[in-house]
Design a protein around this motif. Structure first.
Motif, PDB file in Angstrom:
ATOM      1  N   THR A 175       0.786  -1.240   0.000  1.00  0.00           N
ATOM      2  CA  THR A 175       0.000   0.000   0.000  1.00  0.00           C
ATOM      3  C   THR A 175       0.816   1.289   0.000  1.00  0.00           C
ATOM      4  OG1 THR A 175      -0.192   0.134   2.418  1.00  0.00           O
ATOM      5  CG2 THR A 175      -1.828  -1.208   1.233  1.00  0.00           C
TER       6      THR A 175
ATOM      7  N   THR B  71      -6.650   4.022   6.781  1.00  0.00           N
ATOM      8  CA  THR B  71      -7.527   3.904   5.610  1.00  0.00           C
ATOM      9  C   THR B  71      -7.328   2.563   4.920  1.00  0.00           C
ATOM     10  OG1 THR B  71      -7.594   6.298   5.246  1.00  0.00           O
ATOM     11  CG2 THR B  71      -8.099   4.893   3.363  1.00  0.00           C
TER      12      THR B  71
ATOM     13  N   ILE C 117     -10.326  -0.288   4.651  1.00  0.00           N
ATOM     14  CA  ILE C 117     -10.793  -0.759   3.337  1.00  0.00           C
ATOM     15  C   ILE C 117     -10.644  -2.267   3.233  1.00  0.00           C
ATOM     16  CG2 ILE C 117     -10.268  -0.742   0.853  1.00  0.00           C
ATOM     17  CD1 ILE C 117      -9.564   2.233   1.167  1.00  0.00           C
TER      18      ILE C 117
ATOM     19  N   ASN D  18     -13.125  -5.274   4.365  1.00  0.00           N
ATOM     20  CA  ASN D  18     -14.249  -5.728   3.542  1.00  0.00           C
ATOM     21  C   ASN D  18     -13.863  -6.891   2.628  1.00  0.00           C
ATOM     22  OD1 ASN D  18     -16.155  -3.665   4.413  1.00  0.00           O
ATOM     23  ND2 ASN D  18     -14.858  -2.227   3.300  1.00  0.00           N
TER      24      ASN D  18
ATOM     25  N   GLN E  71     -10.063 -11.624  -5.328  1.00  0.00           N
ATOM     26  CA  GLN E  71     -10.391 -10.349  -4.695  1.00  0.00           C
ATOM     27  C   GLN E  71      -9.311  -9.282  -4.866  1.00  0.00           C
ATOM     28  OE1 GLN E  71     -11.701 -10.702  -0.617  1.00  0.00           O
ATOM     29  NE2 GLN E  71     -12.782 -12.620  -0.988  1.00  0.00           N
TER      30      GLN E  71
ATOM     31  N   ASP F 232      -9.975  -5.994  -7.084  1.00  0.00           N
ATOM     32  CA  ASP F 232     -10.985  -5.135  -6.469  1.00  0.00           C
ATOM     33  C   ASP F 232     -10.407  -4.392  -5.270  1.00  0.00           C
ATOM     34  OD1 ASP F 232     -13.404  -3.909  -5.977  1.00  0.00           O
ATOM     35  OD2 ASP F 232     -14.320  -5.667  -5.026  1.00  0.00           O
ATOM     36  N   LEU F 233      -9.684  -5.106  -4.407  1.00  0.00           N
ATOM     37  CA  LEU F 233      -9.071  -4.467  -3.245  1.00  0.00           C
ATOM     38  C   LEU F 233      -8.066  -3.413  -3.683  1.00  0.00           C
ATOM     39  CD1 LEU F 233      -8.342  -4.018  -0.306  1.00  0.00           C
ATOM     40  CD2 LEU F 233      -6.966  -6.102  -0.365  1.00  0.00           C
TER      41      LEU F 233
ATOM     42  N   GLU G  38      -7.896  -1.735  -6.445  1.00  0.00           N
ATOM     43  CA  GLU G  38      -8.584  -0.591  -7.039  1.00  0.00           C
ATOM     44  C   GLU G  38      -9.169   0.320  -5.973  1.00  0.00           C
ATOM     45  OE1 GLU G  38     -12.217   0.417 -10.206  1.00  0.00           O
ATOM     46  OE2 GLU G  38     -11.823  -1.654  -9.588  1.00  0.00           O
ATOM     47  N   LYS G  39      -9.777  -0.254  -4.941  1.00  0.00           N
ATOM     48  CA  LYS G  39     -10.386   0.553  -3.881  1.00  0.00           C
ATOM     49  C   LYS G  39      -9.312   1.297  -3.080  1.00  0.00           C
ATOM     50  CE  LYS G  39     -14.880  -1.626  -3.253  1.00  0.00           C
ATOM     51  NZ  LYS G  39     -14.922  -2.151  -4.621  1.00  0.00           N
TER      52      LYS G  39
ATOM     53  N   GLN H  56      -6.463   2.340  -4.330  1.00  0.00           N
ATOM     54  CA  GLN H  56      -6.012   3.403  -5.227  1.00  0.00           C
ATOM     55  C   GLN H  56      -7.015   4.545  -5.283  1.00  0.00           C
ATOM     56  OE1 GLN H  56      -5.373   1.217  -8.854  1.00  0.00           O
ATOM     57  NE2 GLN H  56      -3.338   0.496  -8.251  1.00  0.00           N
ATOM     58  N   ILE H  57      -8.309   4.224  -5.314  1.00  0.00           N
ATOM     59  CA  ILE H  57      -9.347   5.254  -5.316  1.00  0.00           C
ATOM     60  C   ILE H  57      -9.247   6.111  -4.058  1.00  0.00           C
ATOM     61  CG2 ILE H  57     -11.845   5.614  -5.125  1.00  0.00           C
ATOM     62  CD1 ILE H  57     -12.197   3.194  -6.991  1.00  0.00           C
ATOM     63  N   ALA H  58      -8.820   5.498  -2.946  1.00  0.00           N
ATOM     64  CA  ALA H  58      -8.644   6.224  -1.683  1.00  0.00           C
ATOM     65  C   ALA H  58      -7.378   7.072  -1.670  1.00  0.00           C
ATOM     66  CB  ALA H  58      -8.622   5.241  -0.516  1.00  0.00           C
TER      67      ALA H  58
END
Length: 347
Positions: free
Chosen positions: A173, A208, A212, A215, A310, A313-314, A316-317, A319-321
């Motif tokens: 991350t 953060t 995230i 989930n 998964q 998807d993880l 991407e989320k 990165q969006i954050a």
């Protein structure tokens, strides 16, 4: 602040940690005592924090981390040290509740400097949603600061660092190269803007990323600190798995590899290399990238082992954050080489 105001240590931040080999030699000889069934995670697993079960729904997470300064600004140092200490709670999947200051400070030094260190730390504890509940200080020849932190986690949802499974993807991350850039900055050879990027990363909570990831099905997690990316990955493999790392997919600070090529390195990074030589095999990887992977990180990112289905998807989320997250490799069945580092584009 000038270097006279804070003693600029040769091994500030997580580069000041004892080498992994030294710790293993000592810890394996400590008396274990009678096993407490409620101690779900202790030092015997090389995990990020201890976890003690209170009931079927709650366990508390305990960690402790402190070190000498790696930046000249005392306020920033306080923020970095606190962010780093808080990270272990997030690496276990927990929430921060309380923190205690740990301070070593020369009596002859301006107390306003200590005040700024503590201010920086206190603000990060507040940002984490925790309460600063006190602390302890001693007079010392050098400055050192950190926190003892307690958090809460569901005992059925603990992220241990050794639960990875074959087929998992590995997600990192934060960018690597903190120790190298700090070493270059110490001799005033860091690329322009590089230290500012590193400081921004070191003062970013892993809260953060942790929230995230809750989930998703996280098989294993660790935060990447003093033992470097490869050292913490080695602990994650637990002597029973192997992994392939895609060097060209690993997020790295601008200029870090170039600094490494100029031998702007840390002694702790070389300790990491020496300890891991028998576990890592590189295939056509530059010296600079090798050093980045061995480089000790201060307040580094989280490294997740997550099921392949998964992972995208993880990532991407994350990165969006706003996090520089990337899928950096995969876990495999145990092979001759525990960690095999390649370029993804060449595989």
């Amino acid at each position: 602040m000038s270097e006279k105001e804070i003693i600029f240590c040769k091994s500030g931040g997580c580069t000041a940690k004892l080498g992994a080999g030294v710790l293993e030699h000592i810890l394996e000889r400590l008396p274990k005592g009678q096993k407490d069934e409620n101690l779900l995670v202790g030092y015997d697993s090389s995990d990020d924090a201890a976890v003690y079960k209170l009931n079927d729904y709650q366990a508390f997470v305990q960690t402790l981390d402190f070190f000498p300064p790696m930046v000249e600004d005392p306020y920033l140092f306080g923020q970095i040290a606190a962010t780093n200490a808080l990270s272990d709670i997030y690496a276990m999947g927990g929430d921060v509740k309380t923190a205690l200051n740990i301070v070593c400070f020369p009596e002859s030094m301006d107390l306003n400097i200590l005040g700024k260190i503590l201010q920086g730390g206190a603000e990060k504890v507040q940002e984490a949603g925790g309460s600063l509940a006190g602390g302890h200080s001693i007079a010392d020849s050098d400055v050192k600061y950190g926190l003892s932190v307690t958090g809460i986690v569901n005992p059925k949802k603990i992220w241990k660092n050794n639960g990875a499974k074959s087929g998992d993807k590995l997600i990192l991350t934060k960018r690597l190269g903190v120790g190298i850039i700090c070493a270059a900055n110490r001799v005033k050879q860091a690329p322009e803007g590089a230290m500012e990027q590193v400081i921004a990363s070191m003062t970013t909570l892993n809260r953060t990323a942790s929230e995230i990831a809750r989930n998703f099905c996280i098989h294993a997690c660790t935060d990447v600190t003093g033992f470097g990316f490869l050292g913490h990955l080695h602990e994650m493999m637990d002597g029973r798995l192997s992994s392939v790392i895609y060097a060209d997919q690993v997020p790295v600070f601008d200029g870090a590899m170039e600094c490494a090529e100029e031998f702007l390195l840390t002694a702790a990074g070389q300790k990491n290399r020496n300890h891991l030589e028998g576990y890592v095999k590189f295939e056509d990887i530059s010296f600079g990238m090798e050093e980045v992977l061995y480089d000790p990180q201060t307040s580094g990112g989280l490294l997740f082992a997550v099921p392949k289905a998964q992972a995208d998807d993880l990532c991407e989320k994350l990165q969006i954050a706003g996090l520089p997250a990337a899928i950096v490799g995969e876990v495999t069945e145990q092979k001759k080489s525990e960690i095999f580092v390649i370029d993804y584009k060449k595989k």
